[in-house]
Design a protein around this motif. Structure first.
Motif, PDB file in Angstrom:
ATOM      1  N   CYS A1086      -5.079 -44.455 -24.323  1.00 20.26           N
ATOM      2  CA  CYS A1086      -5.176 -42.986 -24.334  1.00 20.26           C
ATOM      3  C   CYS A1086      -4.856 -42.494 -25.552  1.00 20.26           C
ATOM      4  O   CYS A1086      -4.379 -43.153 -26.436  1.00 20.26           O
ATOM      5  CB  CYS A1086      -4.098 -42.464 -23.306  1.00 20.26           C
ATOM      6  SG  CYS A1086      -3.619 -40.541 -23.399  1.00 20.26           S
ATOM      7  N   CYS A1089      -1.258 -40.354 -25.772  1.00 20.25           N
ATOM      8  CA  CYS A1089      -0.035 -40.966 -25.549  1.00 20.25           C
ATOM      9  C   CYS A1089      -0.140 -42.573 -25.751  1.00 20.25           C
ATOM     10  O   CYS A1089       0.980 -43.142 -25.882  1.00 20.25           O
ATOM     11  CB  CYS A1089       0.542 -40.704 -24.356  1.00 20.25           C
ATOM     12  SG  CYS A1089      -0.539 -41.203 -22.667  1.00 20.25           S
ATOM     13  N   CYS A1102      -0.236 -36.843 -18.169  1.00 18.57           N
ATOM     14  CA  CYS A1102      -0.752 -36.540 -19.503  1.00 18.57           C
ATOM     15  C   CYS A1102      -2.107 -35.992 -19.470  1.00 18.57           C
ATOM     16  O   CYS A1102      -2.857 -36.593 -18.347  1.00 18.57           O
ATOM     17  CB  CYS A1102      -0.926 -38.080 -20.166  1.00 18.57           C
ATOM     18  SG  CYS A1102      -1.911 -38.260 -21.717  1.00 18.57           S
TER      19      CYS A1102
HETATM   20 ZN   LIG Z   1      -2.326 -40.266 -22.097  1.00 20.51          ZN
END
Ligand SMILES: [Zn+2]
Ligand SMILES: [Zn+2]
Length: 1236
Positions: A1086, A1089, A1102
């Motif tokens: 990602c 994050c 998220c």
């Molecule tokens: Zn994420």
């Protein structure tokens, strides 16, 4: 009374108005015209007295005038009652506006005429119409002028194609322009007339046929060829009449008070020069036109000494000229001449001038140098569309062809926009100067310029920008430089008059300044002397315009406001954000991307030959060096200022030490010098606040929350050309000259040995001294004269300088700029009758016994001295307008009698105090030894143990360290610099910028002096530095070029590196063999994050919808001295594995579904994540064990900070447990894969 009635009887007046108009006409002619006709000529005085003959003349003349007027009216046989006769004196005294008169025109005709004029010359107004009648007599004036004369006076007339038959005849002018004196700005009183149509002759004159003159006396007109033979065999007293075609007409020249001109007659291939020197025949200069057939009588053969003693035909006071003459005899051998060969060159105009635009390939400026080219001689006709510079003789024709008239004497009638001109024998030059249109026409003494149509608009008011004082043509006449150089100087002059006048230099200085700068930039001496007769008459033709230099890369002047606007405007448009990311930017996460984008910089070179630049040509700046102003955003630097803008400059200069390296600028004599800067770097630092979620979003501007940039220059003072020195600089240079034995005249030698630092210094001195000696350029700013006021001074040596910062001093509201220096006091306070400035140090300023210290405190305005006060340098501090020594003595002074400074007393520097650098030659011999404080190298700092260090290092990297976010949007509160020395060892330096004005010049490639920095140890034992409230940073040497790289990191042996506990060399190069791979991991993460990403982010909550492909590898490396574990990530993994781009992309696609793979080629029994795709796994295992991958590598690595003590491990063998101490292998992160 009788004669008036006699006159009136000739006309059948229709109305009272007509009668009164007729009466007025009669009175006017009687008063103003008749006296001119009858005055000086035969009608004897007694006849005048009786009046009989006079009134007869008047009546017949008046009748003739009115009848002619009637014939010339649009509606025939009406009387032009709306027209008023006007005398010359009345016109001159009453008519203050330029105007036009067209007798026969209807209002509509005039309207069309005016509209045409205004359409073709937008922004100009057509001349207003007046209804005035001008009647008089055309006479020759002085110097070839034609004048209209009546009894009240005379006025100069310009005619388009005057006929000799108009002279001395009463005429009335049906079509004319009047240009008054004030509108033209010309010195001739009363302005002048432009006859747009032929004058109407009022009574028949004597027959002036050729037969009447020549034939009667038995003189035969001969052709040019025959006359050429007679010219070579001169017979004393012989007179000739020659017929031929006019080949060239040279301009009127005034040499030693004599006015003359030359023209040539041609026939077939033969050419005859004719000299017109007789003042009664100078008016011919307006009648003779190239291409015309003429016959000239009564010519004498003379020897022209000025023309190498050649024979020439001279016009005598009996000579007559007959224009449009058709020869009565046909040349016998006309048939075997080459057809057309001698006709004047066909006239080019704008429509067909494509032929004169040479089709030249656009060669790269960088590669092509100066070339000499031959000009072509052509004829041209066109319309003047712009007066570029009246004084410099520059015009535009047909909007695209430049015209330069400066190689001819200035015209009697100034050209104005709208004039139709015909040029013969004009030089066509292609790209003589890149600041002008490519096609240029230049006239020489052989060229003729004839106005064939007068402009319909008036003169535009003189442009304040043009150097109208004519200094440039005068300099050209004096120095005889080439036309390319002249044009360049003209352009520069007009630019400088915009950017420097009036705040920097006075208007009258601009031309001289531009000329001097031209001589400096083009490095040309004066040309040869012009030979006017050869230029006019020699065949083949030679003149200064025959050859010209073409240098497409001659410097281009930019004003400082143009420069900074240009840099600001291209700051963001020139950059693609993805290019600002480190290699492998596509695998960076959101936070890494935003951090990497937060600071970036762009450096441009002044010269396209040494790097990327702003323009296609090298740049040139002119301005005054000054201390930073209150408004300047950079308080650490000097600024360069012109009339409209100021730019901050990070400057260095050659140190006075024997080795002569660069150091931060220290010489206060530079303040107030007008300089030309040619070698410089333009720096734009960009600051960007963004929250890009991923690499894919970089093109979406909405993720940028704030951006701004800072623009400044970097240069060495050694490369400046001083145009006008400050008083202190003049003193400094004089001292230098004395010191070096006054060899400043030894120019040739220094030019040859140019190159080194010393040569640079010599050159600077030489140029400055030459510009000083010819200091006709006076400045209106800067130090004004040598101060004649009393003052006190003290000599100090700066030992330490604190950084400048914003402080709440309590003295003023809010934050004020503040810094302090610690200095040694060299001698007592001395009082002077007049300001000594930087004059030589005297004995009474020195006290050898004791050296006391003082702390000078600078705050507010006085903090502007920051850029020029450097440790190790000596300064004379002066306080003006006082004789009181106590002002320069710190607190705690004991008494008057024993004036001394107390140890470490503090002194608040007042805003009107001045510092003057006492440079080495000025010092007494005892102070000549080097006194600079100890400056360490980066290696010294790494190996040292002191807490506060002063060191010098080359910046190899810079990143922003943002540890807080402010509301103001400026989050770049911290900077981490990586500095290294020649050994390649490097060190990281942290700077907190939250309380200091922004320091420019902290750029990779620059060398910095960092004083009073704290040397610190990280938890892992690594050495780094950070600033303290007393730290200061200065740029001591500038990057040689933007492509220069820092020295490579030192070579390390793994065995030794592993043993060194202290982190003294965090970065090193290693060379070894890959033993095996420990693991390889590929993963889609990602971008926000960093969690595993498959269809979406695996982390709950998220919001991210974008992912990045990340890779990691760890291997064991052995160089024979020891082993290390080396970590690789992202953009280094693919080349490490030796995979092609397409294979890498294939791997990324194959992992899209599962998201990640991790393989352990050795150890842990070749396990990998349980359910991984077998084919992918086997592929990676094969790759990791292949010979291609397990090879010798050369790497630049960083040693891991998280150094841990040895580990205790437990082994089980059978039923026994063993404890063993294992040394954790050296852990490295690869920074760079060196290809070799
Ligand atoms: Zn994420
Ligand atoms: Zn010429």
């Amino acid at each position: 009374m009788d004669s008036e009635q006699l006159f009136l009887d000739q006309f059948e007046a229709q109305s009272e108005a007509e009668v009164s108009w007729l009466k007025k006409m009669f009175v006017f002619i009687t008063q103003h015209v008749c006296p001119v006709l009858t005055g000086p000529a035969p009608p004897a005085a007694d006849e005048l007295l009786t009046g009989g003959a006079v009134s007869d003349v008047c009546v017949s003349l008046s009748v003739c005038v009115v009848k002619t007027l009637q014939e010339n009216m649009a509606a025939t046989h009406t009387l032009p009652v709306s027209y008023r006769p006007m005398s010359v004196s009345e016109l001159v005294s009453r008519q203050h506006l330029a105007c036009v008169s067209h007798l026969s025109w209807s209002t509509n005709q005039h309207r069309v005429w005016a509209r045409e004029a205004e359409l073709s010359l937008p922004g100009n107004k057509a001349l207003p119409r007046v209804n005035l009648l001008l009647i008089g007599c055309l006479r020759e004036g002085r110097g070839g002028e034609w004048r209209l004369m009546d009894s009240s006076g005379s006025i100069r007339c310009e005619c388009l194609s005057p006929s000799p038959q108009w002279l001395n005849r009463p005429v009335f002018l049906p079509h004319w322009n009047y240009i008054p004196h004030n509108a033209s700005g010309q010195d001739e009183a009363g302005g002048f007339m432009e006859l747009t149509g032929s004058p109407v002759l009022l009574c028949p004159g004597p027959e002036q046929g050729l037969a009447a003159v020549g034939g009667g006396e038995g003189l035969r007109a001969v052709g040019v060829r025959e006359a050429a033979g007679l010219l070579h065999n001169r017979v004393r007293g012989q007179r000739l009449s020659v017929c031929g075609q006019v080949g060239s007409v040279c301009p009127l020249l005034v040499v030693a008070g004599t006015t003359f001109f030359c023209f040539t007659l041609t026939e077939d291939k033969h050419m005859l020069p004719v000299l017109v020197k007789d003042s009664s025949r100078l008016w011919w200069s307006q009648c003779v036109c190239v291409g015309q057939s003429v016959c000239v009588t009564e010519l004498r053969v003379c020897v022209l000494r000025g023309w190498r003693g050649n024979n020439i035909l001279c016009v005598t006071d009996q000579s007559e000229i007959h224009t449009d003459y058709t020869p009565t005899h046909t040349p016998v051998d006309d048939t075997h001449t080459e057809p057309q060969s001698d006709t004047p060159p066909s006239v080019m105009s704008h429509a067909d001038n494509n032929g004169c635009e040479e089709a030249e390939p656009e060669t790269d400026v960088v590669q092509s140098g100066v070339r000499m080219k031959w000009s072509r001689v052509i004829s041209y006709q066109g319309t003047v569309t712009e007066v570029v510079s009246e004084g410099a003789g520059l015009y535009m024709i047909d909007r695209k062809v430049g015209l330069c008239l400066v190689y001819q004497p200035s015209l009697r009638r100034r050209l104005r926009a709208g004039d139709r001109v015909e040029l013969h024998h004009v030089h066509f030059l292609y790209r003589p100067c890149p600041d002008f249109p490519p096609s240029m026409l230049c006239t020489c003494l052989r060229s003729s310029l004839r106005v064939t149509g007068f402009s319909r608009v008036g003169l535009s008011p003189p442009d304040s920008a043009c150097p109208s004082d004519g200094a440039l043509p005068r300099l050209l006449l004096e120095k005889n430089t080439g036309v390319s150089e002249y044009l360049w100087a003209c352009h520069l002059s007009s630019r400088l008059s915009h950017s420097l006048v009036p705040s920097v230099v006075m208007r009258q200085c601009v031309c001289v300044l531009s000329w001097r700068l031209m001589e400096f930039v083009w490095r040309r001496g004066t040309g040869g002397r012009r030979d006017i007769y050869s230029e006019m008459l020699d065949e083949p033709h030679t003149c200064p315009l025959a050859q010209y230099s073409v240098d497409p890369s001659v410097p281009q002047y930019l004003s400082l406001s143009e420069l900074s606007q240009s840099l600001q405007s291209t700051c963001w448009s020139s950059v693609c954000l993805s290019s600002l990311l480190p290699p492998g930017g596509s695998s960076l996460t959101s936070s890494q991307i935003n951090a990497a984008l937060s600071w970036s910089c762009r450096t441009l070179s002044s010269d396209p030959r040494t790097g990327e630049t702003l323009r296609r040509r090298p740049l040139l700046l002119v301005g005054v060096l000054e201390l930073p102003s209150q408004t300047s955003e950079h308080k650490h630097t000097l600024q360069l200022r012109d009339g409209a803008a100021a730019v901050s400059c990070v400057v260095t200069e050659t140190s006075e030490e024997e080795e002569g390296g660069q150091r931060a600028a220290f010489n206060t004599a530079w303040i107030g010098c007008l300089v030309c800067v040619q070698q410089f770097t333009m720096v734009t630092e960009r600051f960007l606040q963004s929250d890009f979620p991923s690499y894919q979003h970089l093109d979406q501007d909405e993720f940028i929350t704030h951006k701004h940039c800072r623009v400044y220059l970097q240069f060495s003072l050694d490369h400046l050309h001083i145009l006008s020195p400050s008083v202190a600089m003049a003193t400094h240079l004089r001292q230098r000259g004395v010191e070096s034995g006054g060899d400043i005249t030894d120019r040739k030698q220094t030019e040859k040995t140019e190159g080194g630092q010393t040569a640079g210094r010599k050159r600077r001195r030489r140029e400055a001294s030459s510009s000083h000696s010819a200091s006709s350029v006076a400045m209106t700013t800067g130090p004004v004269g040598v101060g004649s006021w009393p003052c006190v001074s003290v000599v100090l040596r700066v030992e330490q300088k604190e950084g400048v910062s914003w402080r709440n001093t309590g003295a003023e509201v809010g934050l004020t700029l503040h810094f302090s220096i610690r200095a040694a006091v060299i001698g007592p306070v001395v009082s002077w009758g007049r300001d000594p400035k930087n004059g030589p140090m005297t004995d009474r300023e020195i006290e050898k016994e004791k050296e006391e210290k003082v702390v000078l405190v600078f705050s507010g305005v006085s903090a502007r001295w920051f850029p020029l006060l450097q440790p190790g340098c000596l300064y004379r501090l002066t306080a003006a307008n006082t004789q009181d020594p106590s002002v320069l003595i710190g607190c705690g002074v004991s008494g008057w009698s024993e004036v001394e400074l107390h140890t470490d007393s503090a002194l608040q520097v007042q805003s009107d105090w001045r510092f003057h650098t006492l440079t080495r030659p000025l010092l007494l011999h005892t102070f000549r030894q080097a006194l600079s404080p100890t400056v360490l190298s980066v290696s010294d700092v790494l190996d040292s143990s002191s807490e506060l260090v002063c060191f010098q290092g080359l910046v190899s990297d810079r990143i922003s360290v943002n540890n807080r976010t402010t509301d103001s949007g400026h989050t770049h509160t911290g900077v981490r610099l990586t500095v290294c020395d020649q050994s390649g060892r490097s060190l990281q330096v942290y700077l907190d910028l939250s309380h200091t004005p922004y320091p420019p010049g902290l750029l990779p490639g620059n060398t910095l002096l960092l004083s009073a920095f704290q040397r610190r140890l990280s938890r892992s034992g690594g050495v780094y530095c950070s600033d303290s409230p007393v730290s200061s940073v200065s740029v001591v040497s500038l990057a040689q070029s933007s492509s220069a790289r820092p020295p490579p990191a030192p070579m390390m042996h793994l065995g030794l590196w592993a043993l060194s506990r202290e982190q003294r060399s965090p970065v090193g190069r290693v060379k070894g063999h890959v033993v095996c791979f420990l693991f390889v991991q590929l993963q889609w993460s990602c971008s926000l994050c960093g969690s595993l990403y498959t269809q979406s982010c695996s982390s709950s909550g998220c919001p991210s919808s974008s992912s990045v492909f990340q890779s990691k590898a760890k291997l064991v490396m052995d160089d024979g001295t020891g082993e290390a574990h080396v970590w690789f990530s992202d953009d280094l993994v693919r080349p490490l594995l030796g995979l092609a781009g397409s294979q890498w992309e294939g791997l990324q696609r194959a992992l899209r579904v599962k998201g990640h793979i991790r393989v352990y080629p050795r150890g842990r029994s070749l396990v990998c994540d349980a359910d991984s795709d077998n084919s992918l796994l086997h592929f990676l295992l094969c790759v990791c064990s292949s010979d291609v991958v397990c090879r010798s590598l050369s790497l630049t690595c960083r040693k891991h900070n998280n150094w841990r003590p040895d580990e205790m491990r437990t082994f089980s063998r059978g039923d026994r447990d063993f404890m063993t101490r294992t040394t954790r292998p050296l852990q490295l992160t690869c920074l760079h894969l060196d290809t070799d």
